[in-house]
Design a protein around this motif. Structure first.
Motif, PDB file in Angstrom:
ATOM      1  N   PHE A 149      48.572 -24.628  54.550  1.00 29.58           N
ATOM      2  CA  PHE A 149      47.454 -25.762  55.158  1.00 29.58           C
ATOM      3  C   PHE A 149      47.110 -26.615  55.420  1.00 29.58           C
ATOM      4  O   PHE A 149      46.707 -27.253  56.424  1.00 29.58           O
ATOM      5  CB  PHE A 149      46.430 -24.571  55.141  1.00 29.58           C
ATOM      6  N   GLU A 150      47.051 -27.608  54.295  1.00 33.70           N
ATOM      7  CA  GLU A 150      46.588 -28.368  54.533  1.00 33.70           C
ATOM      8  C   GLU A 150      47.760 -29.854  54.847  1.00 33.70           C
ATOM      9  O   GLU A 150      47.237 -30.425  56.035  1.00 33.70           O
ATOM     10  CB  GLU A 150      46.729 -29.333  52.788  1.00 33.70           C
ATOM     11  N   ALA A 151      48.894 -29.645  55.259  1.00 31.94           N
ATOM     12  CA  ALA A 151      49.738 -29.610  56.088  1.00 31.94           C
ATOM     13  C   ALA A 151      49.877 -29.624  57.486  1.00 31.94           C
ATOM     14  O   ALA A 151      49.839 -30.605  58.545  1.00 31.94           O
ATOM     15  CB  ALA A 151      51.049 -29.654  55.303  1.00 31.94           C
ATOM     16  N   ILE A 152      49.600 -27.686  57.246  1.00 27.40           N
ATOM     17  CA  ILE A 152      49.503 -28.012  59.260  1.00 27.40           C
ATOM     18  C   ILE A 152      48.114 -28.213  59.990  1.00 27.40           C
ATOM     19  O   ILE A 152      48.640 -29.053  61.035  1.00 27.40           O
ATOM     20  CB  ILE A 152      49.810 -26.680  59.234  1.00 27.40           C
ATOM     21  N   THR A 153      47.471 -28.184  59.039  1.00 26.22           N
ATOM     22  CA  THR A 153      45.210 -28.995  59.690  1.00 26.22           C
ATOM     23  C   THR A 153      45.835 -30.352  59.817  1.00 26.22           C
ATOM     24  O   THR A 153      45.932 -31.203  60.767  1.00 26.22           O
ATOM     25  CB  THR A 153      44.600 -28.535  58.731  1.00 26.22           C
ATOM     26  N   LEU A 154      46.739 -31.021  59.269  1.00 21.59           N
ATOM     27  CA  LEU A 154      46.428 -32.473  59.172  1.00 21.59           C
ATOM     28  C   LEU A 154      47.356 -33.386  60.248  1.00 21.59           C
ATOM     29  O   LEU A 154      47.138 -34.027  60.604  1.00 21.59           O
ATOM     30  CB  LEU A 154      47.471 -33.536  57.885  1.00 21.59           C
ATOM     31  N   HIS A 155      48.512 -32.795  60.161  1.00 19.51           N
ATOM     32  CA  HIS A 155      49.949 -32.834  61.625  1.00 19.51           C
ATOM     33  C   HIS A 155      49.010 -32.054  62.802  1.00 19.51           C
ATOM     34  O   HIS A 155      50.148 -32.623  63.385  1.00 19.51           O
ATOM     35  CB  HIS A 155      50.952 -32.153  61.053  1.00 19.51           C
ATOM     36  N   ALA A 156      48.744 -31.150  62.801  1.00 16.94           N
ATOM     37  CA  ALA A 156      47.878 -30.556  63.696  1.00 16.94           C
ATOM     38  C   ALA A 156      46.596 -31.562  64.418  1.00 16.94           C
ATOM     39  O   ALA A 156      46.939 -30.440  65.550  1.00 16.94           O
ATOM     40  CB  ALA A 156      47.813 -29.365  64.542  1.00 16.94           C
ATOM     41  N   GLN A 157      45.948 -32.099  63.514  1.00 15.63           N
ATOM     42  CA  GLN A 157      44.550 -32.649  63.808  1.00 15.63           C
ATOM     43  C   GLN A 157      44.275 -31.546  63.979  1.00 15.63           C
ATOM     44  O   GLN A 157      43.270 -31.729  65.760  1.00 15.63           O
ATOM     45  CB  GLN A 157      45.362 -34.114  64.512  1.00 15.63           C
ATOM     46  N   ILE A 158      43.564 -30.401  63.424  1.00 13.17           N
ATOM     47  CA  ILE A 158      42.666 -29.312  63.587  1.00 13.17           C
ATOM     48  C   ILE A 158      41.209 -29.070  62.228  1.00 13.17           C
ATOM     49  O   ILE A 158      42.149 -29.579  61.455  1.00 13.17           O
ATOM     50  CB  ILE A 158      43.294 -27.919  64.392  1.00 13.17           C
ATOM     51  N   CYS A 159      40.360 -28.461  62.621  1.00 10.83           N
ATOM     52  CA  CYS A 159      40.449 -28.324  61.456  1.00 10.83           C
ATOM     53  C   CYS A 159      40.322 -26.658  61.056  1.00 10.83           C
ATOM     54  O   CYS A 159      40.083 -26.250  61.977  1.00 10.83           O
ATOM     55  CB  CYS A 159      38.405 -28.596  61.681  1.00 10.83           C
ATOM     56  N   LEU A 160      40.209 -26.440  59.844  1.00 13.46           N
ATOM     57  CA  LEU A 160      40.101 -25.301  59.576  1.00 13.46           C
ATOM     58  C   LEU A 160      39.310 -24.641  58.479  1.00 13.46           C
ATOM     59  O   LEU A 160      39.294 -25.880  57.241  1.00 13.46           O
ATOM     60  CB  LEU A 160      41.650 -24.843  58.787  1.00 13.46           C
ATOM     61  N   HIS A 161      38.511 -23.992  58.184  1.00 13.62           N
ATOM     62  CA  HIS A 161      38.451 -23.579  57.073  1.00 13.62           C
ATOM     63  C   HIS A 161      38.225 -21.797  56.907  1.00 13.62           C
ATOM     64  O   HIS A 161      38.779 -21.165  57.399  1.00 13.62           O
ATOM     65  CB  HIS A 161      36.282 -23.389  57.509  1.00 13.62           C
ATOM     66  N   MET A 162      38.985 -21.901  56.164  1.00 14.25           N
ATOM     67  CA  MET A 162      39.847 -20.976  55.303  1.00 14.25           C
ATOM     68  C   MET A 162      38.433 -20.225  53.921  1.00 14.25           C
ATOM     69  O   MET A 162      38.770 -21.017  52.972  1.00 14.25           O
ATOM     70  CB  MET A 162      41.072 -21.188  54.422  1.00 14.25           C
ATOM     71  N   THR A 163      38.905 -18.809  54.246  1.00  9.65           N
ATOM     72  CA  THR A 163      38.059 -18.749  52.805  1.00  9.65           C
ATOM     73  C   THR A 163      38.550 -17.188  52.076  1.00  9.65           C
ATOM     74  O   THR A 163      38.745 -16.509  52.898  1.00  9.65           O
ATOM     75  CB  THR A 163      36.407 -18.385  53.240  1.00  9.65           C
ATOM     76  N   VAL A 164      39.303 -17.096  50.912  1.00  6.90           N
ATOM     77  CA  VAL A 164      39.338 -15.795  50.636  1.00  6.90           C
ATOM     78  C   VAL A 164      37.917 -14.960  50.733  1.00  6.90           C
ATOM     79  O   VAL A 164      36.978 -15.740  48.841  1.00  6.90           O
ATOM     80  CB  VAL A 164      39.790 -16.067  49.418  1.00  6.90           C
ATOM     81  N   LEU A 165      37.400 -13.780  50.681  1.00 10.69           N
ATOM     82  CA  LEU A 165      36.145 -13.256  50.654  1.00 10.69           C
ATOM     83  C   LEU A 165      36.758 -12.752  49.364  1.00 10.69           C
ATOM     84  O   LEU A 165      35.036 -11.658  48.976  1.00 10.69           O
ATOM     85  CB  LEU A 165      35.569 -12.808  51.450  1.00 10.69           C
ATOM     86  N   GLY A 166      38.226 -11.779  49.277  1.00 11.02           N
ATOM     87  CA  GLY A 166      38.364 -10.746  47.996  1.00 11.02           C
ATOM     88  C   GLY A 166      39.455 -10.245  48.277  1.00 11.02           C
ATOM     89  O   GLY A 166      40.864 -11.334  48.724  1.00 11.02           O
ATOM     90  N   GLY A 167      40.341 -10.179  46.931  1.00 13.03           N
ATOM     91  CA  GLY A 167      41.513  -9.696  46.545  1.00 13.03           C
ATOM     92  C   GLY A 167      42.446 -10.166  44.929  1.00 13.03           C
ATOM     93  O   GLY A 167      41.795 -10.378  44.504  1.00 13.03           O
ATOM     94  N   ARG A 168      42.662  -9.409  45.290  1.00  8.40           N
ATOM     95  CA  ARG A 168      43.565  -8.932  43.503  1.00  8.40           C
ATOM     96  C   ARG A 168      45.182  -9.185  42.773  1.00  8.40           C
ATOM     97  O   ARG A 168      44.960 -10.218  42.401  1.00  8.40           O
ATOM     98  CB  ARG A 168      43.248  -7.447  43.374  1.00  8.40           C
ATOM     99  N   ASP A 169      45.104  -8.584  44.755  1.00  3.32           N
ATOM    100  CA  ASP A 169      47.275  -8.781  44.393  1.00  3.32           C
ATOM    101  C   ASP A 169      47.775  -9.984  44.669  1.00  3.32           C
ATOM    102  O   ASP A 169      47.401 -10.090  45.857  1.00  3.32           O
ATOM    103  CB  ASP A 169      47.613  -8.004  45.189  1.00  3.32           C
ATOM    104  N   PRO A 170      48.297 -10.990  44.286  1.00  2.00           N
ATOM    105  CA  PRO A 170      49.085 -12.363  44.515  1.00  2.00           C
ATOM    106  C   PRO A 170      48.720 -12.416  46.655  1.00  2.00           C
ATOM    107  O   PRO A 170      48.947 -13.016  46.995  1.00  2.00           O
ATOM    108  CB  PRO A 170      49.105 -12.584  44.557  1.00  2.00           C
ATOM    109  N   HIS A 171      50.402 -11.190  46.189  1.00  2.00           N
ATOM    110  CA  HIS A 171      51.121 -11.158  48.152  1.00  2.00           C
ATOM    111  C   HIS A 171      49.601 -10.727  48.412  1.00  2.00           C
ATOM    112  O   HIS A 171      49.783 -11.540  50.115  1.00  2.00           O
ATOM    113  CB  HIS A 171      51.347 -10.005  48.157  1.00  2.00           C
ATOM    114  N   HIS A 172      48.852  -9.743  48.506  1.00  2.00           N
ATOM    115  CA  HIS A 172      48.052  -9.932  49.646  1.00  2.00           C
ATOM    116  C   HIS A 172      47.086 -10.681  49.628  1.00  2.00           C
ATOM    117  O   HIS A 172      46.555 -11.226  50.718  1.00  2.00           O
ATOM    118  CB  HIS A 172      47.420  -8.360  48.807  1.00  2.00           C
ATOM    119  N   ILE A 173      46.699 -11.574  48.707  1.00  2.00           N
ATOM    120  CA  ILE A 173      45.806 -12.889  49.439  1.00  2.00           C
ATOM    121  C   ILE A 173      46.204 -13.825  50.332  1.00  2.00           C
ATOM    122  O   ILE A 173      45.448 -14.937  50.744  1.00  2.00           O
ATOM    123  CB  ILE A 173      45.161 -13.258  47.496  1.00  2.00           C
TER     124      ILE A 173
END
Length: 205
Positions: A149-173
């Motif tokens: 997500f860092e690489a995409i936002t930097l090179h696309a020149q976009i702003c992204l707020h990504m928040t994980v609100l819950g999760g247990r399984d690493p794949h699902h997260i």
């Protein structure tokens, strides 16, 4: 490196270094069709989900020094994807600009907010302790999620707020994050019939 963009909101780019060889092509006005082959199976799965849920047609072909680590190939694909996204957006006239989505995957829940701002910025939070150390699918380390997500936002020149609100399984997260990003991006890049020109008081994005 070579690049090509058209008024049809499509773009393609090739990126070759001593560590990887990457080709990415996309169509912002597609149907979610994808052809993904990065030599990193879990990453293929995530990029396929990104295309499907953003309705962006996406082709990615990549190879690299995965015998050392998949990091270089994963990163270079994300860099190239960001560059192609920026090219396909052109001057950004007539788009909605903002997009938001909250997406569940069983026990996992992720929220993404996108601004096609012309200013690269990432806020990434909420992953459970230790998520970055999990090896998913035998190749993809959890820490790579933020890095993509860092690489995409930097090179696309976009702003992204990504928040994980819950999760247990690493794949699902991880998958919930890619799907939330996809849905938010879909909304942000969509043409808005009520918008004429650049959706900014500055007149440029």
């Amino acid at each position: 490196m070579t690049a090509e963009a058209t008024a049809l909101r499509t773009a393609r780019r090739e990126r070759t270094t001593s560590e990887s060889s990457v080709f990415v092509e996309l169509d912002l006005d597609g149907t979610g069709r994808s052809e993904i082959s990065t030599s990193v199976p879990f990453y293929d799965h995530m990029l396929t989900a990104l295309a499907k849920h953003s309705s962006i047609d996406l082709t990615v072909r990549a190879s690299g020094d995965t015998h050392i680590d998949v990091h270089h190939t994963v990163e270079d694909v994300a860099i190239t994807l960001g560059e192609v996204l920026r090219e396909a957006l052109g001057n950004k006239a007539g788009i909605r600009r903002f997009g938001e989505a909250t997406v569940p995957l069983d026990e996992a829940l992720a929220n993404a907010v996108v601004d096609i701002s012309g200013r690269p910025y990432l806020v990434h939070s909420g992953e459970p302790a230790g998520q970055e150390y999990h090896l998913i699918g035998g190749h993809f380390t959890g820490s790579l999620t933020r890095h993509v997500f860092e690489a995409i936002t930097l090179h696309a020149q976009i702003c992204l707020h990504m928040t994980v609100l819950g999760g247990r399984d690493p794949h699902h997260i991880v998958e919930a994050q890619f799907k939330a990003f996809a849905r938010a991006l879909r909304a942000a890049v969509e043409p808005d019939p009520r918008v004429t020109g650049i959706p900014s008081t500055k007149g440029a994005l």
